[in-house]
Design an enzyme around this catalytic site. Sequence first.
Site, mmCIF file in Angstrom:
data_model
loop_
_atom_site.group_PDB
_atom_site.id
_atom_site.type_symbol
_atom_site.label_atom_id
_atom_site.label_comp_id
_atom_site.label_asym_id
_atom_site.label_seq_id
_atom_site.Cartn_x
_atom_site.Cartn_y
_atom_site.Cartn_z
ATOM 1 N N CYS A 20 -24.792 39.852 22.801
ATOM 2 C CA CYS A 20 -24.792 40.155 21.574
ATOM 3 C C CYS A 20 -26.122 40.977 21.090
ATOM 4 O O CYS A 20 -27.120 40.833 21.727
ATOM 5 C CB CYS A 20 -24.363 38.811 20.438
ATOM 6 S SG CYS A 20 -25.726 37.964 20.685
ATOM 7 N N LYS A 68 -16.315 28.220 19.573
ATOM 8 C CA LYS A 68 -16.453 29.316 19.345
ATOM 9 C C LYS A 68 -18.007 29.513 18.974
ATOM 10 O O LYS A 68 -18.777 28.801 18.484
ATOM 11 C CB LYS A 68 -15.849 29.660 17.757
ATOM 12 C CG LYS A 68 -16.004 31.078 17.056
ATOM 13 C CD LYS A 68 -15.770 32.105 17.690
ATOM 14 C CE LYS A 68 -16.098 33.416 16.945
ATOM 15 N NZ LYS A 68 -15.912 34.828 17.793
ATOM 16 N N THR A 95 -8.274 34.847 26.400
ATOM 17 C CA THR A 95 -7.106 35.551 25.869
ATOM 18 C C THR A 95 -5.876 34.942 26.162
ATOM 19 O O THR A 95 -4.715 35.005 25.286
ATOM 20 C CB THR A 95 -7.070 37.096 26.327
ATOM 21 O OG1 THR A 95 -8.281 37.652 26.444
ATOM 22 C CG2 THR A 95 -5.906 37.834 25.403
HETATM 23 C C1 LIG Z 1 -10.963 37.221 20.182
HETATM 24 C C2 LIG Z 1 -11.921 36.870 21.114
HETATM 25 C C3 LIG Z 1 -13.117 35.999 20.638
HETATM 26 C C4 LIG Z 1 -14.238 35.645 21.246
HETATM 27 N N1 LIG Z 1 -15.282 35.467 20.949
HETATM 28 C C5 LIG Z 1 -16.366 35.022 21.797
HETATM 29 C C6 LIG Z 1 -17.736 34.454 21.305
HETATM 30 O O1 LIG Z 1 -17.838 33.861 20.155
HETATM 31 N N2 LIG Z 1 -18.756 34.141 22.303
HETATM 32 C C7 LIG Z 1 -18.484 34.515 23.531
HETATM 33 O O2 LIG Z 1 -19.343 34.296 24.473
HETATM 34 N N3 LIG Z 1 -17.442 35.114 24.034
HETATM 35 C C8 LIG Z 1 -16.425 35.284 23.268
HETATM 36 N N4 LIG Z 1 -15.141 36.171 23.691
HETATM 37 C C9 LIG Z 1 -15.117 36.204 25.199
HETATM 38 C C10 LIG Z 1 -14.328 35.437 25.818
HETATM 39 O O3 LIG Z 1 -14.731 34.100 25.860
HETATM 40 C C11 LIG Z 1 -13.888 35.865 27.396
HETATM 41 O O4 LIG Z 1 -15.273 35.814 28.202
HETATM 42 C C12 LIG Z 1 -13.418 37.202 27.565
HETATM 43 O O5 LIG Z 1 -12.544 37.448 26.656
HETATM 44 C C13 LIG Z 1 -12.939 37.414 28.937
HETATM 45 O O6 LIG Z 1 -11.951 36.630 29.221
HETATM 46 P P1 LIG Z 1 -10.285 36.587 29.136
HETATM 47 O O7 LIG Z 1 -10.025 37.743 29.344
HETATM 48 O O8 LIG Z 1 -9.817 35.432 29.609
HETATM 49 O O9 LIG Z 1 -10.176 36.677 27.515
HETATM 50 C C14 LIG Z 1 -14.145 36.300 22.790
HETATM 51 C C15 LIG Z 1 -13.030 36.915 23.342
HETATM 52 C C16 LIG Z 1 -11.962 37.089 22.428
HETATM 53 C C17 LIG Z 1 -10.615 37.603 22.888
#
Ligand SMILES: Cc1cc2nc3c(=O)[nH]c(=O)nc-3n(C[C@H](O)[C@H](O)[C@H](O)COP(=O)(O)O)c2cc1C
Lengths: 301, 301, 254, 254
Positions: free
Chosen positions: B129, B44, B265
């Site tokens: 961010c 995270k 996700t």
């Molecule tokens: C609940 C949640 C928390 C996330 N927290 C971070 C984070 O702290 N840092 C980051 O770079 N990406 C974060 N992401 C983005 C994911 O790492 C990923 O890049 C993005 O969700 C796309 O991939 P996915 O569709 O497989 O989830 C987060 C995504 C979700 C759903």
Amino acid sequence: MNLSVRLGRLTLQNPVVLTSGTCGYGKEMRPYLDLDSLGAITVKGLSLFPWEGNPPPRIWETWAGLLNSIGLENKGLERFLEEDLPFLENLATCVFVNIWGKTVGEYVTIARELDKVKRIDALELNLSCPNVERGGATFVSDFKVLERLVGEVRQATGKFLIAKLGPQVRDWEATVTILEREGAEALSVTNSFPALAVDVERMSFVFALKTAGLSGPAIKPLALKMVYDLVGMTDLPIIGMGGITTAEDALEFLLVGAKAIGVGTANLVNPSSAMRILEGIKQYLLRKDITDIGEVIGKVR
Amino acid sequence: MNLSVRLGRLTLQNPVVLTSGTCGYGKEMRPYLDLDSLGAITVKGLSLFPWEGNPPPRIWETWAGLLNSIGLENKGLERFLEEDLPFLENLATCVFVNIWGKTVGEYVTIARELDKVKRIDALELNLSCPNVERGGATFVSDFKVLERLVGEVRQATGKFLIAKLGPQVRDWEATVTILEREGAEALSVTNSFPALAVDVERMSFVFALKTAGLSGPAIKPLALKMVYDLVGMTDLPIIGMGGITTAEDALEFLLVGAKAIGVGTANLVNPSSAMRILEGIKQYLLRKDITDIGEVIGKVR
Amino acid sequence: MKLARVRKKERIGERFVLLELEERSIATQAQPGQFVMVRPMGEVYDPLLPRPFAVLRTEGERFTLLFEVTGRGTLLLSRLEPGDTLQVLGPLGRGFSLKVSSGVLIAGGRGVVPLVFLALEFTKRRIPFSFFVGVREKKELALLRVLDDIGEVFWSCEERVSGGFCGTVLGLFERCLDTVLKGDVKIYACGPEGMLRGLAKMLAGKEEIVEVSLETRMGCGFGVCLGCAIPKRSGGYWHVCSDGPVFKLSEVVL
Amino acid sequence: MKLARVRKKERIGERFVLLELEERSIATQAQPGQFVMVRPMGEVYDPLLPRPFAVLRTEGERFTLLFEVTGRGTLLLSRLEPGDTLQVLGPLGRGFSLKVSSGVLIAGGRGVVPLVFLALEFTKRRIPFSFFVGVREKKELALLRVLDDIGEVFWSCEERVSGGFCGTVLGLFERCLDTVLKGDVKIYACGPEGMLRGLAKMLAGKEEIVEVSLETRMGCGFGVCLGCAIPKRSGGYWHVCSDGPVFKLSEVVL
Ligand SMILES: Cc1cc2nc3c(=O)[nH]c(=O)nc-3n(C[C@H](O)[C@H](O)[C@H](O)COP(=O)(O)O)c2cc1C
Ligand SMILES: Cc1cc2nc3c(=O)[nH]c(=O)nc-3n(C[C@H](O)[C@H](O)[C@H](O)COP(=O)(O)OP(=O)(O)OC[C@H]3O[C@@H](n4cnc5c(N)ncnc54)[C@H](O)[C@@H]3O)c2cc1C
Ligand SMILES: Cc1cc2nc3c(=O)[nH]c(=O)nc-3n(C[C@H](O)[C@H](O)[C@H](O)COP(=O)(O)OP(=O)(O)OC[C@H]3O[C@@H](n4cnc5c(N)ncnc54)[C@H](O)[C@@H]3O)c2cc1C
Ligand SMILES: Cc1cc2nc3c(=O)[nH]c(=O)nc-3n(C[C@H](O)[C@H](O)[C@H](O)COP(=O)(O)O)c2cc1C
Ligand code: FES
Ligand code: FES
């Protein structure tokens, strides 16, 4: 209950519009819904000359989404006037014609021709298609061209003029300023999103042109943000579209300020979607004890 | 069968990576999958100081998608080293730490601190961010800042350095050039998509900050195109992510040239997704009679 | 996730469905107040996320859920029939504390679910308790059926009906306050936010001996997404799925 | 779309499912070669699009589909049980021409479906025909069951089995070419692309008297999306859902 909405000088009996390319020329929908009960119907993108479109496959399903590479196939102005206008003449709802061209000149000519057709209430310019004079970049990606295109079309027709935009727009502020200045009267947002699919079994791209347009439920939260942002940038009325599948989806767009909403891919999922959505909007107004849909539009900003 | 992939000087035993924010600090996943069987785990997003994150609600479901407004909540460097590092020390897979800061200085300091931790194989910079020194614009939206950020972090650590990008990037070519020059060694693409949701019943935005990040199956065709385009722009190895839910999804990203793939996700949908995806990739290679995953990577261009 | 098979299905009133599921590890490990995450179909990604549900009771290799049909996820679940399978994750979260010499259970609507499990456990352990249940509408009274195998229950309904107290469960509870709040007693509550807030007011000063089971939207259910935050009294946030769903009233801001 | 209720369900071999559905307008209007669009669940948008299926036969207020489980959509459909409802659209498309004095039907695998409907219609109209069916593997022979109420059928299997011709359906058909191709005869075919191409070669010159039923990916199924294009002989594209799915061999490029 008042459901009618005003887009500048044009009034729709309700905010539900069928979007271009997902309702054919109207005829095809007749067995499944009462077109006259809707706010407007937008016919398939029309060009001056007939256009073959892309080779198959043309569609591919993704998670809650649809990729299409139709390639703007259409029968061209002449056959449209001959084969489809008569049916549209007898409709009691607004008729929008979505037009496109390979060059600015083609846009202008078809606009001038359609200007003569009384029955047509508005022209919608598809600005997300390739400009052959500029090596296939879309017309929105070059401000000079965009300015000329909209300006000259404006000269060519007195019809209500809608500019249809998509994710290809890079600078929304600047684009909107040009559209306002050159005489666009409303915006349709959004067209489908450029996306990609690979056929893993065949180890090749799904589509001959590689990329295709993503539409359907999947894109709704993205389209909603585009519309929300845009409402903050311009006073032009906006027809919000992108993934609208249920009445709740439609209401989200209205609440952030869209004056009307477009139903597209949902027509393919179920051809009576637009009526179900309209019905759902009415239910909502009753439940919330709202007598004028105008009270919903822009309530959440 | 060889499943290992090389990201520059870093080798993963297989291409399946758990993405940041969707697998906690590793511990939480232990009951549901064998972390050591994966290519890497990304913890995270970590900041120098503890961060509370956003007020609830923080998540909302959309059509085949997830909107999140977690707001980068995390326990901060000190507690991470104390409470979570020990567990990670005992893992046999690669450990990536995703880091972020409110200022360039914070990025640099946490990078320097983590540089001392032998167990950590790579640092992933979350560049999507808000930069408080620039009124909350993301760090990628200002080339000068981006240059300084990556350059100074590069000075601060000898760790393998990954830059994580998202749809906020406006000019990919220029951004990639800067990242290459300043010493990024790999790219993670994509972070979630800025999107919007309205709670129709409550007639208000769902999230306190209005917009939130869209992730999950819905965005896959968009993320796949981003990765495909990017592979054509740079020789930096790319960790492709965005909506990957099945082995077929993962293979699409590998086929267009991603060297590894991120599962995000999908971990929330089913915590053993990553293992099912890895299993599916193996099945595919067997079925296609391919002995080295390298033969799949970039095969469809 | 594990596969569980539907063994029994029962519609309770118009809005509730009871599913008895077979899945050994959950059935044998679940504690009162814990929950499970449930997905109706494996290959379908709309709806996407699993849904959280408290455990109503366990028996041998089976455990039971009781849910209200409030949206698409619960609608799909309500269509499952005996023989069908679904995906489940659990048992999850921190349940009720069982070290007390007597308990008072206060439930509003579907909040009855985790408290039924607690009551059954108390009965097993011979811990005396009194159980207060309130529903809004007549038709929800069907819920009382799941209380059959629990000794005496005091119930209320906001619509006028015979046999029970007419009003809110708090109104009912208030009348018995002094008689039940004696000695080493703990109060356990689950229900709509409004009810819990009212209870908090009523029991101001006693927050230490009150445990509430809370609902929030959840992503993962096992602590990785940080999506289930609720404010801490002391500042910052709890995560309902891992720090809860059961909290001391003194720990949370309702 | 209309709601149809599943009245009968039958698994045929390992890969096929037969569903008898109740929906008056389709049952009474469908013609041989026409198809319907089907969605398993109303409120769920993954899978998104309805799926096209030919009609196997109709009877009173019921019509029957027979499909192969090849992906997620057909997987979900295969889980429906009698009593369940699904969304259907149709009848759609242009069917087979029935004005002939005799017919030859050639089916490969699931291509048998529309031809069974045609054969039943021919029987009703006392139009003589011969029916050739081919399958790849032994286990697909289960399909022959749906041909029970159709007089004589010549069948082939590419795996060695007793009773039928061992080889492709084209190999089988070739042997009978001269005997069947007499007088005012039409040839009707449906099956995998490879088989149709082979047939086209074999019948070069006779394209006018050959009708083929084609499959393409479809969006809407009723002519609005233009997603179902296939090349015309004369240049440009046909739309399978509205111009077809039945075409004269002389009209298309396979
Ligand atoms: C609940 C949640 C928390 C996330 N927290 C971070 C984070 O702290 N840092 C980051 O770079 N990406 C974060 N992401 C983005 C994911 O790492 C990923 O890049 C993005 O969700 C796309 O991939 P996915 O569709 O497989 O989830 C987060 C995504 C979700 C759903
Ligand atoms: C720990 C816990 C235990 C629960 N136990 C029960 C129970 O025993 N019986 C019961 O009927 N309900 C229970 N709930 C509430 C139940 O999870 C929701 O009613 C359900 O998720 C609604 O899903 P839906 O798809 O039908 O509704 P939708 O509104 O379509 O769901 C959309 C999204 O919102 C989330 N959501 C909606 N309402 C709630 C809510 N109140 N709480 C949490 N998430 C919500 C869903 O999980 C989903 O992600 C519990 C919730 C939690 C957090
Ligand atoms: C006019 C017509 C009649 C048909 N009749 C029958 C029939 O009687 N029995 C039968 O078993 N099958 C029939 N098919 C094929 C059937 O539609 C596909 O097998 C089915 O759509 C696959 O869906 P899926 O979700 O299981 O597979 P997926 O691969 O998961 O489907 C993904 C997408 O591809 C489309 N698709 C995949 N394969 C095909 C295909 N071969 N043709 C058209 N679309 C496809 C699906 O509709 C969907 O949009 C017919 C197709 C057409 C066009
Ligand atoms: C099959 C198909 C064909 C389309 N054809 C056109 C077109 O000709 N002109 C146009 O401006 N938009 C066209 N669109 C875009 C839609 O009108 C709509 O803007 C887009 O799909 C987003 O809305 P939706 O998600 O509700 O479909 C087409 C979309 C689809 C799916
Ligand atoms: S629901 Fe994901 S952390 Fe609680
Ligand atoms: S499937 Fe839409 S036009 Fe044929």
